[in-house]
Design an enzyme around this catalytic site. Structure first.
Site, PDB file in Angstrom:
ATOM      1  CE  LYS A 167      -4.237  -1.943   1.828  1.00 16.68           C
ATOM      2  NZ  LYS A 167      -5.053  -2.205   3.016  1.00 16.68           N
ATOM      3  CE  LYS A 218     -13.150  -0.477  -4.897  1.00 13.00           C
ATOM      4  NZ  LYS A 218     -12.958  -1.908  -4.554  1.00 13.00           N
ATOM      5  CE  LYS A 261      -8.187  -9.495  -8.380  1.00 12.61           C
ATOM      6  NZ  LYS A 261      -8.344  -8.385  -7.549  1.00 12.61           N
TER       7      LYS A 261
HETATM    8  P1  ADP Z   1     -11.127  -4.449  -6.309  1.00 10.05           P
HETATM    9  O1  ADP Z   1      -9.962  -5.211  -6.895  1.00 10.05           O
HETATM   10  O2  ADP Z   1     -12.183  -4.200  -7.335  1.00 10.05           O
HETATM   11  O3  ADP Z   1     -10.692  -3.192  -5.581  1.00 10.05           O
HETATM   12  P2  ADP Z   1     -11.457  -5.483  -3.660  1.00 10.05           P
HETATM   13  O4  ADP Z   1      -9.983  -5.545  -3.476  1.00 10.05           O
HETATM   14  O5  ADP Z   1     -12.233  -4.436  -2.942  1.00 10.05           O
HETATM   15  O6  ADP Z   1     -11.780  -5.402  -5.228  1.00 10.05           O
HETATM   16  O7  ADP Z   1     -12.035  -6.925  -3.319  1.00 10.05           O
HETATM   17  C1  ADP Z   1     -13.070  -7.200  -2.434  1.00 10.05           C
HETATM   18  C2  ADP Z   1     -13.269  -8.707  -2.405  1.00 10.05           C
HETATM   19  O8  ADP Z   1     -13.660  -9.223  -3.687  1.00 10.05           O
HETATM   20  C3  ADP Z   1     -12.004  -9.483  -2.012  1.00 10.05           C
HETATM   21  O9  ADP Z   1     -12.366 -10.536  -1.143  1.00 10.05           O
HETATM   22  C4  ADP Z   1     -11.485 -10.042  -3.314  1.00 10.05           C
HETATM   23  O10 ADP Z   1     -10.811 -11.272  -3.106  1.00 10.05           O
HETATM   24  C5  ADP Z   1     -12.749 -10.222  -4.143  1.00 10.05           C
HETATM   25  N1  ADP Z   1     -12.462  -9.955  -5.567  1.00 10.05           N
HETATM   26  C6  ADP Z   1     -12.181  -8.745  -6.099  1.00 10.05           C
HETATM   27  N2  ADP Z   1     -11.967  -8.833  -7.440  1.00 10.05           N
HETATM   28  C7  ADP Z   1     -12.107 -10.147  -7.754  1.00 10.05           C
HETATM   29  C8  ADP Z   1     -12.003 -10.881  -8.986  1.00 10.05           C
HETATM   30  N3  ADP Z   1     -11.736 -10.295 -10.138  1.00 10.05           N
HETATM   31  N4  ADP Z   1     -12.196 -12.223  -8.936  1.00 10.05           N
HETATM   32  C9  ADP Z   1     -12.487 -12.843  -7.767  1.00 10.05           C
HETATM   33  N5  ADP Z   1     -12.592 -12.204  -6.575  1.00 10.05           N
HETATM   34  C10 ADP Z   1     -12.409 -10.870  -6.561  1.00 10.05           C
END
Ligand code: ADP
Ligand code: TRP
Length: 321
Positions: free
Chosen positions: A110, A193, A190
């Site tokens: 981070k 957001k 992947k």
């Molecule tokens: P982002 O990558 O969109 O910021 P987050 O890090 O907030 O998503 O992820 C929140 C939850 O959703 C976590 O538990 C993460 O493992 C799951 N997650 C996020 N993106 C994916 C993905 N593309 N495939 C599977 N699980 C995901």
């Protein structure tokens, strides 16, 4: 068996979050006693905007309720309603070595991504340990990036139990679901957001159509047969279609006459059908903020009851009489 999970209050939720985490969490309500909270204190490590935090916390609550979080069956609250966690955080801080925190990958990642290297960000694994240990959690379902935090929780608990010569804190186990594949986004990377390649769950029809239509494909023409393997549309369709529907889609790929636009429209329709019942529930909660507040307060009361007993026991052991 107690299952505990913390959810960062990010406002929009995409189908990667849903199939990767949320769906499993909702289903785990049948496997044991689920404790789930919106990690508002954790969010302060990165969010410094009142409106943003308030809005996103609220959105997280209504999203989870719409998707099937059952406040009667489970305990669902917002972290800052149960302040006992902060006391435990401080007590545990004194059983956490600097070395342990310095080895945390998420802190390094981070700060490398530009987040301010604050004390809050650095000590965040101790707060996470307090979240877990306050409720004697047995199982903590997490993504790969969070495994280290659960291991740190075990280290902290072991050190505490050792210091007071009593098995007072329960050692949790991280549960990583290897089955859940990474959901790929509209560009094949992947879904995240941060990459702007998401298909959002709760959004306007117009926006969702825009997202689905933006799925990247090769440039084969209508009259050419197409390959469904590795096609981004097909990959996302797998989440929403049963085997027969997929076979049918495969046939359409190899038969000249249709273009990717047609497959996208079929997918769009499936996504809309899939989420429609949830959308209706979400609208209900979105229109009843008072009800949502009551549900969270009800959850906080249940959580506080357990937390206050545990913290009393811990205070007693350490000499805070
Ligand atoms: P982002 O990558 O969109 O910021 P987050 O890090 O907030 O998503 O992820 C929140 C939850 O959703 C976590 O538990 C993460 O493992 C799951 N997650 C996020 N993106 C994916 C993905 N593309 N495939 C599977 N699980 C995901
Ligand atoms: N740190 C987790 C995340 O970023 C959220 C979280 C906070 C959590 N406290 C927790 C997860 C306790 C499991 C258990 O996603």
């Amino acid at each position: 068996m107690r299952i505990l999970s913390g959810i960062q209050p990010s406002g929009t939720i995409h189908i990667g979050n849903y199939f990767g985490m949320v769906k499993k969490m909702i289903e785990s309500q049948n496997d044991g006693e689920l404790f789930a909270f919106i990690a508002s204190y954790h969010a302060l490590t990165s969010v410094k905007d009142k409106e943003f935090l308030e809005k996103n916390s609220y959105e997280a609550a209504i999203n989870f309720l719409a998707l099937g979080m059952d406040p009667e069956k489970s305990t669902f609250w917002i972290q800052h309603d149960v302040k006992e966690v902060l006391e435990l955080y401080w007590i545990l801080s004194n059983h956490t070595s600097m070395g342990l925190l310095e080895r945390a990958h998420s802190y390094k990642d981070k700060t490398a991504r530009g987040l301010v290297a604050s004390h809050g960000l650095f000590s965040y694994p101790v707060l996470m340990a307090a979240d877990i240990l306050l409720f004697d959690s047995n199982i903590v379902p997490v993504g790969k990036d969070q495994i280290q935090h659960v291991e740190m929780t075990r280290d902290i608990a072991t050190s505490f139990n050792h210091a007071y010569k009593k098995e007072i804190l329960t050692l949790p186990v991280a549960k990583v679901d290897e089955e859940v594949a990474t959901v790929l986004g509209t560009d094949g990377a992947k879904m995240s957001k941060s990459y702007n390649n998401t298909i959002d769950m709760f959004t306007t029809s117009k926006q969702r159509k825009k997202q689905v239509m933006s799925i990247v494909t090769d440039s084969k023409e209508l009259d050419e047969p197409k390959e469904w393997e590795n096609c981004n549309i097909y990959n996302i369709s797998k989440l929403f279609m049963n085997e027969d529907e997929l076979k049918d889609l495969q046939k359409r790929y190899i038969t000249p006459g249709e273009g990717y636009g047609h497959f996208k429209l079929t997918l769009l329709e499936k996504i809309e059908q899939y989420f429609k019942p949830y959308e209706e529930k979400r609208e209900y909660f979105a229109a009843n903020p008072k009800k949502v507040r009551e549900i969270l307060e009800f959850g906080a009361q249940k959580a506080r009851k357990i937390a206050s007993e545990k913290i009393k026991e811990i205070r007693d052991i350490v000499g805070l009489i």
